[in-house]
Design a protein around this motif. Structure first.
Motif, mmCIF file in Angstrom:
data_model
loop_
_atom_site.group_PDB
_atom_site.id
_atom_site.type_symbol
_atom_site.label_atom_id
_atom_site.label_comp_id
_atom_site.label_asym_id
_atom_site.label_seq_id
_atom_site.Cartn_x
_atom_site.Cartn_y
_atom_site.Cartn_z
ATOM 1 N N GLY A 138 -5.373 -13.353 -10.574
ATOM 2 C CA GLY A 138 -5.347 -14.774 -10.237
ATOM 3 C C GLY A 138 -4.320 -15.597 -10.992
ATOM 4 O O GLY A 138 -4.166 -16.785 -10.726
ATOM 5 N N TYR A 139 -3.647 -14.989 -11.957
ATOM 6 C CA TYR A 139 -2.654 -15.754 -12.709
ATOM 7 C C TYR A 139 -1.236 -15.313 -12.318
ATOM 8 O O TYR A 139 -0.362 -15.157 -13.154
ATOM 9 N N GLY A 140 -1.038 -15.089 -11.001
ATOM 10 C CA GLY A 140 0.319 -14.813 -10.509
ATOM 11 C C GLY A 140 0.616 -13.360 -10.211
ATOM 12 O O GLY A 140 1.671 -13.042 -9.661
ATOM 13 N N GLY A 141 -0.302 -12.447 -10.540
ATOM 14 C CA GLY A 141 -0.013 -11.010 -10.424
ATOM 15 C C GLY A 141 0.287 -10.537 -9.012
ATOM 16 O O GLY A 141 1.167 -9.705 -8.802
ATOM 17 N N THR A 142 -0.444 -11.079 -8.023
ATOM 18 C CA THR A 142 -0.223 -10.587 -6.655
ATOM 19 C C THR A 142 1.145 -11.024 -6.135
ATOM 20 O O THR A 142 1.675 -10.417 -5.209
ATOM 21 N N GLN A 143 1.715 -12.060 -6.718
ATOM 22 C CA GLN A 143 3.009 -12.568 -6.257
ATOM 23 C C GLN A 143 4.172 -12.023 -7.086
ATOM 24 O O GLN A 143 5.227 -11.685 -6.553
ATOM 25 N N ARG A 144 3.979 -11.944 -8.406
ATOM 26 C CA ARG A 144 5.107 -11.519 -9.258
ATOM 27 C C ARG A 144 5.232 -9.999 -9.330
ATOM 28 O O ARG A 144 6.343 -9.483 -9.415
ATOM 29 N N LEU A 145 4.106 -9.277 -9.336
ATOM 30 C CA LEU A 145 4.222 -7.812 -9.484
ATOM 31 C C LEU A 145 5.042 -7.191 -8.347
ATOM 32 O O LEU A 145 5.965 -6.409 -8.617
ATOM 33 N N ARG A 153 4.291 -0.091 -4.834
ATOM 34 C CA ARG A 153 3.796 0.186 -6.193
ATOM 35 C C ARG A 153 2.833 -0.898 -6.652
ATOM 36 O O ARG A 153 1.843 -0.633 -7.346
ATOM 37 N N ALA A 154 3.114 -2.156 -6.280
ATOM 38 C CA ALA A 154 2.225 -3.257 -6.679
ATOM 39 C C ALA A 154 0.858 -3.074 -6.034
ATOM 40 O O ALA A 154 -0.184 -3.221 -6.691
ATOM 41 N N LEU A 155 0.864 -2.736 -4.748
ATOM 42 C CA LEU A 155 -0.419 -2.529 -4.061
ATOM 43 C C LEU A 155 -1.196 -1.398 -4.727
ATOM 44 O O LEU A 155 -2.408 -1.482 -4.909
ATOM 45 N N GLU A 156 -0.476 -0.337 -5.104
ATOM 46 C CA GLU A 156 -1.161 0.789 -5.747
ATOM 47 C C GLU A 156 -1.813 0.331 -7.058
ATOM 48 O O GLU A 156 -2.985 0.610 -7.319
ATOM 49 N N MET A 157 -1.047 -0.394 -7.867
ATOM 50 C CA MET A 157 -1.617 -0.839 -9.156
ATOM 51 C C MET A 157 -2.801 -1.786 -8.938
ATOM 52 O O MET A 157 -3.802 -1.729 -9.647
ATOM 53 N N ILE A 158 -2.679 -2.686 -7.955
ATOM 54 C CA ILE A 158 -3.716 -3.712 -7.779
ATOM 55 C C ILE A 158 -4.959 -3.138 -7.094
ATOM 56 O O ILE A 158 -6.091 -3.453 -7.469
ATOM 57 N N LEU A 159 -4.770 -2.251 -6.109
ATOM 58 C CA LEU A 159 -5.937 -1.731 -5.380
ATOM 59 C C LEU A 159 -6.654 -0.617 -6.137
ATOM 60 O O LEU A 159 -7.850 -0.413 -5.941
ATOM 61 N N THR A 160 -5.926 0.121 -6.977
ATOM 62 C CA THR A 160 -6.611 1.165 -7.758
ATOM 63 C C THR A 160 -6.990 0.656 -9.146
ATOM 64 O O THR A 160 -7.836 1.245 -9.816
ATOM 65 N N GLY A 161 -6.340 -0.390 -9.613
ATOM 66 C CA GLY A 161 -6.612 -0.912 -10.955
ATOM 67 C C GLY A 161 -6.174 0.037 -12.053
ATOM 68 O O GLY A 161 -6.574 -0.101 -13.211
#
Ligand code: CO8
Length: 255
Positions: A138-145, A153-161
């Protein structure tokens, strides 16, 4: 105070210091970070380093203990507040460097992503593990990563944590460089690679690149032409080109 501001010659250093909670971002710390950034904006420095106190963590993210049992309205305001505070780094007159000296999770990695550059110690571990808590960044990660490492790669990091170690982070471009030795010394040495250049010209270049992924290419090229013309009009451009012709070092005056 859990956020300290120091000055090392012409470089400011913001240190998150709440080691008992791995420098986690309470709402009070978000307020302190905002004040620290405003202080730095008025310090007349040429770069900013952001780091965490102690050898274990840069920042373990939002304070999970504070996040429970909030109204949806309070949660939304909290998200927008953190986003706005971190976004202030984009408009600082100087480039910022996150020194990731250990864990950088959730909001901690988002703070690092809001900085212009990221350096990491070899023991650093990074991730956006919000999904494990039933949350999303919520502090910008979905947009900046995705802007930094690409969508897949961003989706992988965010969806798998999942956690990324320092070497992988460097390989995928999440961090610019790995640090051997003292993080502060490494950060100061890195800053010295650009602090000798003209501040207004550095700012034009930074702004053009920052906007590159936000606007269609034609608009981006227009911005490049506008900022490139402004850079050319500076006395520092004249000095830089004269110094090259005269085979001497340029003396930039931020003008
Ligand atoms: N929040 C609060 N306290 C924390 C946090 C945190 N994020 N991380 C660590 N701590 C505390 C622990 O509770 C512990 O305190 P205590 O001794 O009182 O129990 C102390 O710090 C030390 O932590 P550990 O004992 O867990 O240390 P370990 O070395 O075993 O583990 C880890 C280190 C792996 C970093 C582990 O602490 C961890 O997983 N932390 C949580 C990481 C995480 O999930 N971060 C994401 C948080 S959510 C987020 O950032 C969303 C951003 C947007 C929010 C929008 C809000 C409005």
């Amino acid at each position: 105070m859990s956020v300290k501001v120091e000055q090392h010659s012409d470089v400011a250093v913001i240190t998150l210091d709440r080691q008992e909670a791995l420098n986690a971002l309470s709402f009070a710390i978000i307020d302190e970070i905002e004040r620290a950034i405003e202080r730095v904006a008025g310090m007349g420095v040429r770069a900013l380093l952001v780091t965490g106190a102690g050898a274990k963590a840069f920042c373990a993210g939002a304070d999970i203990k504070e996040l429970r049992e909030r109204t949806l309205d309070a949660q939304r305001r909290g998200i927008e507040r953190g986003q706005a505070v971190f976004a202030r780094l984009d408009t600082l007159p100087v480039a910022s460097v996150a020194l990731i000296n250990g864990y950088a999770f959730g909001g901690g990695l988002e703070l690092a992503l809001a900085c212009t550059f990221r350096l990491a110690t070899r023991n650093a571990k990074m991730g956006l593990p919000e999904i494990k808590l039933g949350l999303t960044p919520g502090y910008g990660g979905t947009q900046r990563l995705p802007r930094v490492i690409g969508e897949a790669r961003a989706l992988e990091m965010i969806l798998t944590g999942r956690t990324v170690d320092a070497e992988e982070a460097q390989r995928i471009g999440l961090v610019n460089r790995l640090i051997d030795g003292d993080p502060l010394e490494a950060g100061l040495a890195f800053a010295r690679e650009f602090t000798g250049y003209s501040l207004p010209v550095l700012r034009f270049a930074r702004e053009a690149v920052q906007r590159a992924l936000d606007v269609p290419v034609n608009e981006g090229l227009k911005l490049e032409a506008d900022l490139g013309t402004l850079a050319y009009r500076t006395a520092d451009a004249e000095e830089g080109m004269a110094a090259f012709s005269e085979k001497r070092k340029p003396v930039f005056r931020d003008a």
